[in-house]
Design a protein around this motif. Sequence first.
Motif, short mmCIF file in Angstrom:
data_model
loop_
_atom_site.label_atom_id
_atom_site.label_comp_id
_atom_site.label_asym_id
_atom_site.label_seq_id
_atom_site.Cartn_x
_atom_site.Cartn_y
_atom_site.Cartn_z
N UNK A 102 0.72 -1.62 -0.22
CA UNK A 102 0.35 -0.20 0.28
C UNK A 102 0.95 0.97 0.09
N UNK A 103 1.72 1.30 0.72
CA UNK A 103 2.69 2.07 0.86
C UNK A 103 3.75 2.56 0.09
N UNK A 104 4.04 1.92 -1.10
CA UNK A 104 3.96 1.79 -1.97
C UNK A 104 4.37 2.25 -3.70
N UNK A 105 2.74 1.79 -3.97
CA UNK A 105 2.06 3.18 -4.62
C UNK A 105 1.94 4.13 -4.49
N UNK A 106 2.18 5.58 -5.29
CA UNK A 106 2.57 6.02 -4.31
C UNK A 106 1.17 7.15 -5.20
N UNK B 154 -5.00 4.40 -12.38
CA UNK B 154 -4.04 4.79 -12.16
C UNK B 154 -3.02 4.25 -10.61
N UNK B 155 -3.15 4.04 -9.68
CA UNK B 155 -2.27 3.59 -8.90
C UNK B 155 -2.04 2.03 -9.68
N UNK B 156 -2.38 1.17 -10.50
CA UNK B 156 -2.55 0.09 -11.16
C UNK B 156 -1.94 -0.03 -12.13
N UNK B 157 -2.44 1.06 -13.38
CA UNK B 157 -1.61 1.38 -14.71
C UNK B 157 -0.84 2.00 -14.92
N UNK C 9 7.67 2.73 -12.26
CA UNK C 9 8.07 2.85 -10.82
C UNK C 9 8.82 2.32 -9.89
N UNK C 10 9.84 1.67 -10.48
CA UNK C 10 10.50 1.36 -9.69
C UNK C 10 11.81 2.80 -10.04
N UNK C 11 11.56 2.64 -12.10
CA UNK C 11 12.44 3.69 -12.17
C UNK C 11 12.26 5.01 -11.41
#
Lengths: 388, 185
Positions: A8-12, B29-32, B88-90
């Motif tokens: 949860x925390x890792x998703x901005x 937006x969070x997923x894609x 996101x990793x980047x």
Amino acid sequence: MDEVRMVRDSYPEPAPPTAREIARAKSLLAGPPRRSRPRLLWGLGGVVAAGAATAVALTLVGGNAPAPPQPTGPVHLDDKALVLAAAEKAEQQPTGVYWHTDVVQGQSFIVRAKTGTYAITGALDEMFGWWGAKSGMGEGHYGRDLPARPVTARDAALWRKAGSPSTFRVWAGDHYDTYTTKAQKWQMDGVNKGTDPHGGGSLVGALGMSVEELQKLPSDSAKLAEMFLSDKTIYKKEHPMGAPAGRTRQVPPAVKLHLAGALAQNPVQPKVRAGLMRAATTQPGIHAIGRDTDPLGRPGVALAADDTASTWTGEYGGPQAARGTYRSRKVIVFDQRTGAMLSEQEELTKPGGPYAEMKPGFIIDYVAYRSAGWTDTKPSPSAELPFR
Amino acid sequence: MTGDPPPHPAERFDEVFDAYFVEIHRYAAKRLGPDAAGDVAAQTFLEAFRQRRRYDPERAGVRTWLYGIATKVVGRHQRAETRALRARARLGPGRGAEEHTERVDARVSAQGLRGELAGAIAALPRGQRDVLLLVALADLSHDEVAAALGISYGTVGSRLSRARTTLRRALGGTNPMLTLEEQHG
């Protein structure tokens, strides 16, 4: 550690939708009603489908004529030679126009009955999927829950001694689960299930690779090892913006074995699969362990990663008897006759904690590929259960 | 068989849209990532709109029902999701080339963890990833996830615990003790 919170925390936090996005979504609803399809509503036509339709046209690997069958091998093979012999067979497998996978997943649980502790496989399900080689040829996805079952003949005897119960309430590490011996028919409804007559061509890629990229992989094992399995390349992938100079990370062998296995069960050219198996055998911490049996009872040859320790701390509660440390290793099993990837599983090496009463070799969890491959006709799943 | 259904999206779909569009957009937006979010949210509501007469309030709340549809739509963008996880990793903390100070090292390992976590999530089977992210990002309960995905309560629990175990194993390797300094000169 609480993985859910970590995720949860890792998703901005993303930006909210723009007024234009909202208006466009609303305007779609105002359009004339369309006939809804009973199952999954796939491609919308227009804007939305554009994203999904970036399907890559797949060039079939027609060119590599199957090698003539070779006389079956020598009388004695050492462990590594067994795997390499399987890799040779992988090079001879044909290709076709439909790719399919039939995947059985299960997890072992301990039933602490008064009449004796035994293990069952629960959380058992089977997913069957097929994809046309090219976009527009269609794809289909089926799924079903499989009956929970005692793991070995000895477990079955203890299960009968306990009165052959048809439901099992078991501790799953962070909660109790109940599994039953009831079978389910193939389901076509639900998330990730259904048929898309316009699909195919994409979707099957491993770790974000398109079918086209998968098809273009080299077959040379040294190149494959360099591309996917070296500490340096894995570390680089984790730091795409540039890793600090002079640093690297020791990637656990189990992760590398998983990467090799994950790629090998994809629609890569057969000789690439063979190359991956060869590449895996050259990695430190990965060993050929000779003959092994997969969770569906099929004999094969296996590679294993160095074992690691796991501890059930009781941070989520659960029975006292389930706490403690055990050691286990990741194992992948290949069919010696065809080179096909049979399964990836976690095997107990040093009993302890929740598995104190089990023997080394006990399978903690697994993914078994009941079948995977190319066919010329549209595949469909077998009604038969994978277990007798 | 049911008689008169209670108040229903079939009659008040505009209210459903106003109440949930922003939230579903956020999940997408969070997923894609931001580029696909608008399309996915729009498609989710269009499909919900088409299915509105088949919505069964006995089975799931409207919010749960919408998350189920959104997850289906996301599933069709699986490659986009994998790309988003990589991106996101980047874009994690520690971005930028000026990596000099020791403080940066701490940030770099955080970035590494983030990249690893993203990679581990990307490598989960779809079923497990959907359950994990409905719990983590949408705050759905096990019951709600079961209703949203049309799977049993037990399957929700087992998929979640399997995903957890996998992440735990995958992240085991990011222990800073395992990050080696290579010898210089």
